[in-house]
Design a protein around this motif. Sequence first.
Motif, PDB file in Angstrom:
ATOM      1  N   GLU A  73      -3.657  -2.128  -5.956  1.00  0.00           N
ATOM      2  CA  GLU A  73      -4.139  -1.027  -6.773  1.00  0.00           C
ATOM      3  C   GLU A  73      -3.630   0.275  -6.206  1.00  0.00           C
ATOM      4  O   GLU A  73      -3.335   0.402  -5.052  1.00  0.00           O
ATOM      5  CB  GLU A  73      -5.666  -0.994  -6.794  1.00  0.00           C
ATOM      6  N   ALA A  74      -3.551   1.306  -7.069  1.00  0.00           N
ATOM      7  CA  ALA A  74      -3.175   2.643  -6.613  1.00  0.00           C
ATOM      8  C   ALA A  74      -4.074   3.651  -7.274  1.00  0.00           C
ATOM      9  O   ALA A  74      -4.520   3.473  -8.410  1.00  0.00           O
ATOM     10  CB  ALA A  74      -1.709   2.928  -6.975  1.00  0.00           C
ATOM     11  N   ASN A  75      -4.313   4.750  -6.584  1.00  0.00           N
ATOM     12  CA  ASN A  75      -5.137   5.823  -7.115  1.00  0.00           C
ATOM     13  C   ASN A  75      -4.372   7.124  -7.014  1.00  0.00           C
ATOM     14  O   ASN A  75      -3.746   7.397  -6.013  1.00  0.00           O
ATOM     15  CB  ASN A  75      -6.443   5.960  -6.327  1.00  0.00           C
ATOM     16  N   ASP A  76      -4.450   7.939  -8.049  1.00  0.00           N
ATOM     17  CA  ASP A  76      -3.826   9.259  -8.015  1.00  0.00           C
ATOM     18  C   ASP A  76      -4.886  10.300  -7.748  1.00  0.00           C
ATOM     19  O   ASP A  76      -5.961  10.210  -8.290  1.00  0.00           O
ATOM     20  CB  ASP A  76      -3.168   9.560  -9.366  1.00  0.00           C
ATOM     21  N   GLY A  80       3.435   6.078  -5.751  1.00  0.00           N
ATOM     22  CA  GLY A  80       3.393   6.121  -7.201  1.00  0.00           C
ATOM     23  C   GLY A  80       4.128   5.003  -7.880  1.00  0.00           C
ATOM     24  O   GLY A  80       4.291   5.013  -9.105  1.00  0.00           O
ATOM     25  N   GLU A  81       4.609   4.008  -7.103  1.00  0.00           N
ATOM     26  CA  GLU A  81       5.262   2.868  -7.729  1.00  0.00           C
ATOM     27  C   GLU A  81       4.213   1.994  -8.406  1.00  0.00           C
ATOM     28  O   GLU A  81       3.078   1.880  -7.941  1.00  0.00           O
ATOM     29  CB  GLU A  81       6.005   2.040  -6.683  1.00  0.00           C
ATOM     30  N   ALA A 103       0.835  -1.208   0.000  1.00  0.00           N
ATOM     31  CA  ALA A 103       0.000   0.000   0.000  1.00  0.00           C
ATOM     32  C   ALA A 103       0.865   1.252   0.000  1.00  0.00           C
ATOM     33  O   ALA A 103       0.557   2.235  -0.687  1.00  0.00           O
ATOM     34  CB  ALA A 103      -0.945  -0.012   1.196  1.00  0.00           C
ATOM     35  N   ILE A 104       1.965   1.243   0.766  1.00  0.00           N
ATOM     36  CA  ILE A 104       2.867   2.404   0.802  1.00  0.00           C
ATOM     37  C   ILE A 104       3.515   2.610  -0.559  1.00  0.00           C
ATOM     38  O   ILE A 104       3.612   3.737  -1.065  1.00  0.00           O
ATOM     39  CB  ILE A 104       3.930   2.221   1.902  1.00  0.00           C
ATOM     40  N   ALA A 105       3.978   1.524  -1.174  1.00  0.00           N
ATOM     41  CA  ALA A 105       4.604   1.645  -2.496  1.00  0.00           C
ATOM     42  C   ALA A 105       3.630   2.232  -3.510  1.00  0.00           C
ATOM     43  O   ALA A 105       3.990   3.097  -4.315  1.00  0.00           O
ATOM     44  CB  ALA A 105       5.105   0.279  -2.965  1.00  0.00           C
TER      45      ALA A 105
END
Length: 295
Positions: free
Chosen positions: A292-295, A284-285, A278-280
Amino acid sequence: MNQPLQVLWVDEFSPPILPAELMSPEWGRFTLERCASLDGAARRLGERGYDALLAALPSERAAGLSAWGALSHAVMESAVLVLTPACPQAAALELLQRGVQDVVQQTQWAQHGLARSLRWAIERHRLDRATRRAHALDLDTGLPHRGQLLEHINHLIALRQREPSPMALLVLRLPGLALLRERLGREMLAGLRRRLAQRLRAGVRASDVVAALDFDAFGVLLASTEQPEDAGAVARKLQLALQKPLAASGQELSLHARSGLALYPTAAQEGATLLRLAIAAAHGEAPSSRSEAND
């Protein structure tokens, strides 16, 4: 010490003494894992833990290291030691304030010994972590720290061993808080962080856990999620809540928030790994196919 100390070596500037210097057993055994850039280091720090990050950087890169997006995560997870030909005093002091253990310049290598500096940095970092664990709550926000969040995660995972049910871990970063700390000072920043924490608490259920991971990052454990997209919807809602303008010192402040999301059990089945993913993602990694990641 029986086990070698695991060192991630960023080799953007490679002094010839480095590998040989760390082979001496006087200050312990070191295992070096080499990578070519800070971007590569951020990815590896998201995948596993290291005792130390040894950043060998040219002078201009060392002076600008405080702007590295993954610095907050790096100093929490590892002892960060910067090795550089030269670094302005103001820049070195800023790095120390951000949690870097030491900035070793060229004139100091022969005088102090790199292996000694690295071992002491690792021991200081371990003492810092022990002190943070002893103080369970973040004093500014009243939120639990990272260690307590991990305890909550692992407790829920243990309860789910027989019948796994999904949950999600969100990490929300506000990179602009570093600049505001310099502009507004420690007390004003503490007030802003309290208000941000209140927004996060108001946006989740009583069964969810909100924690302070660093001065510019929060973690949110969603104790249960019906569908993976539900966690993404909560992440977007919390991002918007954090980005609403704040009034401070007679001015209106707007902060940009980034979020990272890791799902249990699909992304990982162990608390520390889930948190690293989650930190990665929040830094933005590129996430793995299971996060999953959200910007």
